[in-house]
Design an enzyme around this catalytic site. Sequence first.
Site, short mmCIF file in Angstrom:
data_model
loop_
_atom_site.label_atom_id
_atom_site.label_comp_id
_atom_site.label_asym_id
_atom_site.label_seq_id
_atom_site.Cartn_x
_atom_site.Cartn_y
_atom_site.Cartn_z
N LYS A 108 -5.14 -28.22 34.66
CA LYS A 108 -6.73 -28.33 35.85
C LYS A 108 -7.82 -28.99 35.33
CE LYS A 108 -4.38 -26.00 38.56
NZ LYS A 108 -4.19 -25.29 39.99
N ASP A 130 -5.72 -19.67 39.17
CA ASP A 130 -7.17 -20.05 39.13
C ASP A 130 -8.73 -18.92 38.48
OD1 ASP A 130 -6.90 -22.70 40.17
OD2 ASP A 130 -8.22 -22.29 42.47
C1 S3P Z 1 -5.63 -25.69 45.65
C2 S3P Z 1 -4.26 -25.55 45.37
C3 S3P Z 1 -4.53 -25.02 43.24
C4 S3P Z 1 -5.81 -24.71 43.06
C5 S3P Z 1 -6.71 -25.47 43.19
C6 S3P Z 1 -7.14 -25.36 45.40
C7 S3P Z 1 -5.85 -25.78 46.52
O1 S3P Z 1 -4.51 -26.26 42.81
O2 S3P Z 1 -5.01 -24.56 41.29
O3 S3P Z 1 -8.11 -25.07 42.29
O4 S3P Z 1 -6.96 -25.87 47.45
O5 S3P Z 1 -5.09 -26.10 47.37
P1 S3P Z 1 -2.16 -26.29 42.87
O6 S3P Z 1 -2.17 -27.15 44.15
O7 S3P Z 1 -1.92 -27.70 41.91
O8 S3P Z 1 -1.64 -25.64 42.22
#
Ligand code: S3P
Length: 432
Positions: A343, A316
């Site tokens: 994203k 992120d």
């Molecule tokens: C998150 C997981 C991540 C991250 C997102 C928040 C979470 O995504 O990029 O901002 O809180 O589980 P991904 O699971 O798609 O990698």
Amino acid sequence: MKIKGTAKGLLGTITMPGDKSISHRAVILGALAEGRTEISGFLRAGDCLNTLKNFKMMGLDYEEKKDRLIIKGKGLAGLQKPGKALDVGNSGTAFRLMTGVLAGQKFITKLTGDASIQKRPMQRVVEPLRKMGGRFSGESAPLIIFPGKLKGLSYESPVASAQVKSSLLLAGLYASGVTSVTEKILSRDHTERMFKLFGVKLKTDLLASGKYKVSLPAGQHKLRGGVKITVPGDLSSAAFFIVAALLVPGSKLTVKNVGVNPTRTGLLDILKKMGARLTLSNKKIVSGEPVADITAEHSALKGLEISGELTVRAIDELPVLAVAAALAKGRTVIKDAAELRVKESDRIKAVGEMLRAFAVPVEETADGLLITGNPGLRPEQNIKINTYYDHRIAMAAAVLALLNKKETTISDDKCIETSFPQFEETLRRVLK
Ligand code: S3P
């Protein structure tokens, strides 16, 4: 938002709003627990407030007392059919985690979100949840979720995604048998840590293959009440201030009480390798999560190759790391970041455009960026940045704007409210 980069530095001590990932999970697990959960430092921003509202629509009762949110859990079987569609707004985390919870309910729900959510890949949770017995109308938002009888699954996740892992573990609470998720690179483990607070036993293993496996043993169908959670400050929000302080000469800034869970601290490791002067102090464990104060001082940075596990642990923060790379000496290569394409926006494209607007040489690749940095980068022209309605692009652009002596206009900056409503006010406070 309009910014003129005339500041003599970022100085002082600030705190960040609560961690977004942990705030979502505190509401979800609190809602499923038997009794009260007290949450301090809950992130009152668009994404997490939507999660709270969605559970209220399923019968959740809560009270807000100053800095505390008190949730009166309904138990795993206590949620009720909502009167209309549940809407997660901009949050992929809420969508994917709630899909796991809703798959195990005895009622039908419709789950939807904004235009960005309707374009994001949801088959990554729908497919394994179907293998568990979940029933869905399709593979993307809006999604209708039918009552299903769930059974455990041993799942090898093709992407290192905490959202996939968490969705399956939440569904596992409703399933017969064991549910396990194996991943090549350990994704953020907030769900696992919080399950333990709620008395749910998990088994975590580092396999001989180097993969990580987390298993929810059979028969774990209860989350205890009476849990108190203090949510740490969000490192993903602090990232913008840390990078700004490193880049603007004369800066020394401390961000207090920030979550430094090792599955999230790729940003700090990368910046240190780039030559950043960063110090961590007052380290402690709060509600099962490591927390520290982080001090950043203006530093001369050098380019770096960012790949593999470092990319996952900074996923992120890559937009703001690209901003740091633009001011670093030499080339920065960001690899293994194809996830950025899906994203809140296509962040590879959005960051590429943003850097080009500042005349930074940048190449977009399928899974990352090549950036040629220039420590002397000080544009003196009016620049306009398109955020694609993505909060992290808007805030990264604001950091880069601190180096432009003329005016930078950041379009559609309202998206910042999804994670950090006080961003501009906090920035103006520390700019000297
Ligand atoms: C998150 C997981 C991540 C991250 C997102 C928040 C979470 O995504 O990029 O901002 O809180 O589980 P991904 O699971 O798609 O990698």
